[in-house]
Design a protein around this motif. Structure first.
Motif, PDB file in Angstrom:
ATOM      1  N   ASP A 248       3.630  10.836   4.597  1.00  0.00           N
ATOM      2  CA  ASP A 248       4.009  11.523   3.373  1.00  0.00           C
ATOM      3  C   ASP A 248       5.099  10.726   2.673  1.00  0.00           C
ATOM      4  O   ASP A 248       5.481   9.641   3.125  1.00  0.00           O
ATOM      5  N   GLY A 249       5.558  11.237   1.554  1.00  0.00           N
ATOM      6  CA  GLY A 249       6.614  10.562   0.818  1.00  0.00           C
ATOM      7  C   GLY A 249       6.136   9.591  -0.226  1.00  0.00           C
ATOM      8  O   GLY A 249       6.951   8.858  -0.815  1.00  0.00           O
ATOM      9  N   VAL A 250       4.820   9.545  -0.517  1.00  0.00           N
ATOM     10  CA  VAL A 250       4.315   8.674  -1.576  1.00  0.00           C
ATOM     11  C   VAL A 250       4.673   9.290  -2.932  1.00  0.00           C
ATOM     12  O   VAL A 250       4.480  10.485  -3.149  1.00  0.00           O
ATOM     13  N   VAL A 251       5.218   8.505  -3.830  1.00  0.00           N
ATOM     14  CA  VAL A 251       5.510   8.990  -5.179  1.00  0.00           C
ATOM     15  C   VAL A 251       4.191   9.321  -5.864  1.00  0.00           C
ATOM     16  O   VAL A 251       3.303   8.473  -5.968  1.00  0.00           O
ATOM     17  N   ALA A 252       4.055  10.562  -6.337  1.00  0.00           N
ATOM     18  CA  ALA A 252       2.781  11.002  -6.897  1.00  0.00           C
ATOM     19  C   ALA A 252       3.015  12.076  -7.946  1.00  0.00           C
ATOM     20  O   ALA A 252       4.052  12.753  -7.954  1.00  0.00           O
TER      21      ALA A 252
ATOM     22  N   GLN B 129      -1.916   1.987  -3.185  1.00  0.00           N
ATOM     23  CA  GLN B 129      -3.178   1.262  -3.236  1.00  0.00           C
ATOM     24  C   GLN B 129      -3.585   0.867  -1.817  1.00  0.00           C
ATOM     25  O   GLN B 129      -2.721   0.572  -0.977  1.00  0.00           O
ATOM     26  N   VAL B 130      -4.891   0.864  -1.579  1.00  0.00           N
ATOM     27  CA  VAL B 130      -5.437   0.469  -0.282  1.00  0.00           C
ATOM     28  C   VAL B 130      -6.512  -0.584  -0.536  1.00  0.00           C
ATOM     29  O   VAL B 130      -7.443  -0.362  -1.316  1.00  0.00           O
ATOM     30  N   SER B 131      -6.392  -1.742   0.109  1.00  0.00           N
ATOM     31  CA  SER B 131      -7.372  -2.808  -0.085  1.00  0.00           C
ATOM     32  C   SER B 131      -8.570  -2.609   0.835  1.00  0.00           C
ATOM     33  O   SER B 131      -8.553  -1.788   1.760  1.00  0.00           O
ATOM     34  N   ARG B 132      -9.626  -3.382   0.589  1.00  0.00           N
ATOM     35  CA  ARG B 132     -10.833  -3.257   1.399  1.00  0.00           C
ATOM     36  C   ARG B 132     -10.595  -3.618   2.857  1.00  0.00           C
ATOM     37  O   ARG B 132     -11.276  -3.112   3.745  1.00  0.00           O
ATOM     38  N   ASP B 133      -9.617  -4.519   3.116  1.00  0.00           N
ATOM     39  CA  ASP B 133      -9.374  -4.932   4.503  1.00  0.00           C
ATOM     40  C   ASP B 133      -8.347  -4.046   5.209  1.00  0.00           C
ATOM     41  O   ASP B 133      -7.934  -4.335   6.326  1.00  0.00           O
ATOM     42  N   GLY B 134      -7.904  -2.958   4.528  1.00  0.00           N
ATOM     43  CA  GLY B 134      -7.007  -2.030   5.194  1.00  0.00           C
ATOM     44  C   GLY B 134      -5.535  -2.306   4.996  1.00  0.00           C
ATOM     45  O   GLY B 134      -4.702  -1.773   5.742  1.00  0.00           O
ATOM     46  N   THR B 135      -5.170  -3.102   3.989  1.00  0.00           N
ATOM     47  CA  THR B 135      -3.762  -3.290   3.666  1.00  0.00           C
ATOM     48  C   THR B 135      -3.302  -2.146   2.768  1.00  0.00           C
ATOM     49  O   THR B 135      -3.978  -1.795   1.796  1.00  0.00           O
ATOM     50  N   LEU B 136      -2.149  -1.567   3.096  1.00  0.00           N
ATOM     51  CA  LEU B 136      -1.602  -0.431   2.368  1.00  0.00           C
ATOM     52  C   LEU B 136      -0.341  -0.856   1.629  1.00  0.00           C
ATOM     53  O   LEU B 136       0.533  -1.518   2.198  1.00  0.00           O
ATOM     54  N   LEU B 137      -0.231  -0.465   0.352  1.00  0.00           N
ATOM     55  CA  LEU B 137       0.973  -0.699  -0.436  1.00  0.00           C
ATOM     56  C   LEU B 137       1.304   0.602  -1.157  1.00  0.00           C
ATOM     57  O   LEU B 137       0.448   1.176  -1.834  1.00  0.00           O
ATOM     58  N   TYR B 138       2.549   1.096  -0.987  1.00  0.00           N
ATOM     59  CA  TYR B 138       2.894   2.333  -1.678  1.00  0.00           C
ATOM     60  C   TYR B 138       4.387   2.402  -1.952  1.00  0.00           C
ATOM     61  O   TYR B 138       5.194   1.694  -1.338  1.00  0.00           O
ATOM     62  N   LEU B 139       4.729   3.259  -2.919  1.00  0.00           N
ATOM     63  CA  LEU B 139       6.117   3.515  -3.278  1.00  0.00           C
ATOM     64  C   LEU B 139       6.547   4.798  -2.585  1.00  0.00           C
ATOM     65  O   LEU B 139       5.929   5.854  -2.778  1.00  0.00           O
TER      66      LEU B 139
ATOM     67  N   ASP C 183      16.981   5.419  -3.295  1.00  0.00           N
ATOM     68  CA  ASP C 183      16.084   6.416  -2.720  1.00  0.00           C
ATOM     69  C   ASP C 183      14.612   6.068  -2.894  1.00  0.00           C
ATOM     70  O   ASP C 183      13.748   6.904  -2.741  1.00  0.00           O
ATOM     71  N   LEU C 184      14.297   4.819  -3.216  1.00  0.00           N
ATOM     72  CA  LEU C 184      12.916   4.373  -3.332  1.00  0.00           C
ATOM     73  C   LEU C 184      12.713   3.094  -2.528  1.00  0.00           C
ATOM     74  O   LEU C 184      13.579   2.222  -2.507  1.00  0.00           O
ATOM     75  N   ASP C 185      11.576   3.010  -1.880  1.00  0.00           N
ATOM     76  CA  ASP C 185      11.219   1.803  -1.131  1.00  0.00           C
ATOM     77  C   ASP C 185       9.781   1.445  -1.436  1.00  0.00           C
ATOM     78  O   ASP C 185       8.913   2.322  -1.522  1.00  0.00           O
ATOM     79  N   LEU C 186       9.508   0.159  -1.577  1.00  0.00           N
ATOM     80  CA  LEU C 186       8.149  -0.339  -1.703  1.00  0.00           C
ATOM     81  C   LEU C 186       7.690  -0.779  -0.322  1.00  0.00           C
ATOM     82  O   LEU C 186       8.279  -1.684   0.271  1.00  0.00           O
ATOM     83  N   ILE C 187       6.661  -0.124   0.199  1.00  0.00           N
ATOM     84  CA  ILE C 187       6.234  -0.315   1.586  1.00  0.00           C
ATOM     85  C   ILE C 187       4.903  -1.052   1.635  1.00  0.00           C
ATOM     86  O   ILE C 187       3.937  -0.656   0.975  1.00  0.00           O
ATOM     87  N   LEU C 188       4.845  -2.118   2.410  1.00  0.00           N
ATOM     88  CA  LEU C 188       3.612  -2.865   2.653  1.00  0.00           C
ATOM     89  C   LEU C 188       3.262  -2.755   4.127  1.00  0.00           C
ATOM     90  O   LEU C 188       4.083  -3.045   4.997  1.00  0.00           O
ATOM     91  N   VAL C 189       2.032  -2.296   4.425  1.00  0.00           N
ATOM     92  CA  VAL C 189       1.563  -2.149   5.803  1.00  0.00           C
ATOM     93  C   VAL C 189       0.280  -2.959   5.956  1.00  0.00           C
ATOM     94  O   VAL C 189      -0.741  -2.640   5.343  1.00  0.00           O
ATOM     95  N   ARG C 190       0.336  -3.987   6.786  1.00  0.00           N
ATOM     96  CA  ARG C 190      -0.872  -4.778   7.062  1.00  0.00           C
ATOM     97  C   ARG C 190      -1.636  -4.150   8.227  1.00  0.00           C
ATOM     98  O   ARG C 190      -1.044  -3.520   9.114  1.00  0.00           O
ATOM     99  N   ASN C 191      -2.956  -4.316   8.212  1.00  0.00           N
ATOM    100  CA  ASN C 191      -3.815  -3.766   9.261  1.00  0.00           C
ATOM    101  C   ASN C 191      -3.599  -2.264   9.436  1.00  0.00           C
ATOM    102  O   ASN C 191      -3.625  -1.726  10.547  1.00  0.00           O
ATOM    103  N   TRP C 192      -3.382  -1.559   8.314  1.00  0.00           N
ATOM    104  CA  TRP C 192      -3.090  -0.126   8.380  1.00  0.00           C
ATOM    105  C   TRP C 192      -4.261   0.658   8.965  1.00  0.00           C
ATOM    106  O   TRP C 192      -4.065   1.683   9.604  1.00  0.00           O
TER     107      TRP C 192
END
Length: 493
Positions: A171-175, A183-193, A474-483
């Motif tokens: 949780d915690g995605v700005v929405a 955003q979620v890429s086809r290979d499973g990389t996750l990027l969110y604020l 109070d904001l972070d840009l999070i990148l998760v590889r192989n999510w």
């Protein structure tokens, strides 16, 4: 594109593709929608492209162009906000906006709905309400965010058109009801604020900008909201702004300057956009949006009455106030589809027992706060009683504001600079010179209208500045590889 070599986009209402390495773009379909819309687009693995057209329907076309085929209507999926293809190209996930009773609208006040458009069976299934974004996940699942910023996974049964029980992921995605910052890429990389919901922290604030570009906040109360249109009162002591706060429709608010309270003017049930003051400051005129109705309304600026008066309406298209004359009886309007199926025109409306309109600028081109008669958006001046027109901007321009001193016209050029055009009127209207004042990067632009206003002395501008969804603390840009590996563990895969 699935291979990452091409981009698909909409430019001036046309669907186009272009290599990511550069080079000329290629037109796939022309005049698919208004130049003001941000369309839902998806490039599928089967070599077709899904796009939203001017009627808010979903169309499918080959990546090489050709004749499109309709997949779903606004009644099926709402007004599309985003689309993404499932692996193999046989289905599309669509987030669209509809009212709870099924009538299509904008978000807010409508609510977003996730639908599955099955291209192999030509069926549409509504899957879930209050979804801000969705993507294909691993092992037959989809991952999605709700409007609060929580993220889930659920198994998709394409045959039944149903989702299985949701599995919480994070949780915690700005929405908001319009979008999630994820955003979620086809290979499973996750990027969110990650941070608070944009409904509480907001994105924009009102600022004063001088002619050198120096910015100063109006006050803290005018910050932290999704602010769009703004207009200063004739005496400069108040402003009216269109502010979007869920679950209301677009709503108009008035503020006494310099530090008075921000108070609602319209009720938030009927959408209210494009405000214009009457010359005496007694009324605010605006475009009211209620279902398929787009009409001109006015409401007392002092808040003494919450019910607006409809002053001009039409069966098809839009009436929108551009300006009023001194006796408050002459309206200059924007008429959509008045002359052609696509063009916007300027007409004069006399108010009385029966509303009648007189054409002022009616051509096959689009004319509202600018004109594209030359092939690109430019600012022109033309007398109300007819006669020739004079082009004010060069190389592209829009969002014109005529200085109240009468000797300047301000506009934004194609590169985002605020420009002052000094003008003369003896013996006829002419442009003496054009001077760039400051770059408007980070200041909201409102296509077809204006995202700012000028003070009476033309020395400052009231503008809308992007400040992000909160502070850097109070904001972070999070990148998760192989999510997807983590998702598989959560769903038991």
């Amino acid at each position: 594109s699935p291979d990452g070599d091409w981009l698909v986009f909409v430019e001036d209402g046309d669907l186009r593709k272009q290599p990511v390495t550069g080079g000329a773009s290629v037109a796939l379909a022309e005049e698919i929608m208004s130049v003001n819309n941000r369309p839902a687009l998806a490039w599928l693995e089967d070599g077709t492209i899904v796009y939203e057209d001017a009627s808010f329907s979903l169309q499918r076309i080959s990546e090489d162009g050709g004749e499109p085929r309709q997949l779903a209507t606004e009644a099926d999926v709402g007004r599309p906000l985003k689309a993404v293809g499932l692996p193999g190209g046989g289905a599309v996930l669509v987030v669209g906006c509809s009212l709870e009773d099924g009538a299509p609208s904008a978000c807010p006040p409508g609510r977003p709905v996730l639908s599955l458009v099955d291209l192999e069976t030509d069926t549409v299934h509504q899957l879930l309400d209050d979804v801000a974004g969705a993507w294909p996940g691993p092992d037959g699942h989809i991952v999605y965010t709700d409007v609060t910023g929580a993220v889930f996974a659920a198994r998709l049964d394409r045959g039944a058109g149903e989702l299985g029980p949701p599995v919480p992921l994070l949780d915690g995605v700005v929405a908001t009801v319009n979008a999630s910052q994820m955003q979620v890429s086809r290979d499973g990389t996750l990027l969110y604020l990650r941070g608070e919901s944009a409904e509480t922290t907001g994105f924009w604030r009102l600022v004063w900008v001088n002619r050198s570009g120096v910015r100063e906040p109006v006050d803290p109360e005018s910050s932290g909201h999704d602010i769009h249109d703004v207009a200063l009162s004739p005496d400069g002591r108040r402003f009216v702004a269109r502010i979007v706060r869920s679950p209301d429709a677009d709503r108009l608010w008035v503020k006494q300057l310099p530090d008075g309270p921000l108070t609602p003017l319209t009720d938030g049930v009927i959408g209210a956009i494009r405000p214009t003051w009457s010359p005496d400051g007694a009324y605010v005129y605006y475009r009211g949006i209620e279902g398929e109705s787009n009409d001109a309304r006015r409401i007392p600026a002092d808040g003494s009455r919450t019910e607006a008066e409809v002053v001009a309406t039409r069966d098809k298209g839009v009436y929108e106030v551009l300006s009023l004359n001194a006796d408050d009886q002459l309206l200059v309007r924007e008429g959509i589809s008045l002359a052609t199926e696509r063009a916007a025109d300027i007409v004069r409306v006399e108010l009385g027992s029966e509303v009648t309109s007189t054409p002022v600028v009616v051509t096959p081109a689009n004319e509202f706060a600018l004109s594209d008669v030359s092939g690109q958006n430019e600012v022109f001046v033309q007398a109300l009683e007819g006669g020739g027109r004079t082009q004010v901007s060069t190389g592209g321009g829009g969002e014109p504001v005529w200085a109240r001193t009468g000797d300047e016209i301000f506009y934004r050029d194609a590169e985002g600079w605020m420009v002052s055009a000094s003008i003369g009127t003896d013996p006829t209207f002419f442009v003496e010179n054009r001077a760039r004042l400051f770059n408007t990067a980070g200041l909201r632009s409102v296509a077809g209208y204006r995202g700012y206003d000028a003070t009476a002395d033309a020395q400052r501008f009231l503008m809308i500045e992007f400040i992000g969804a909160g502070t850097g603390e109070d904001l972070d840009l999070i990148l998760v590889r192989n999510w997807f590996e983590e998702v598989k563990e959560r769903i038991g895969g």
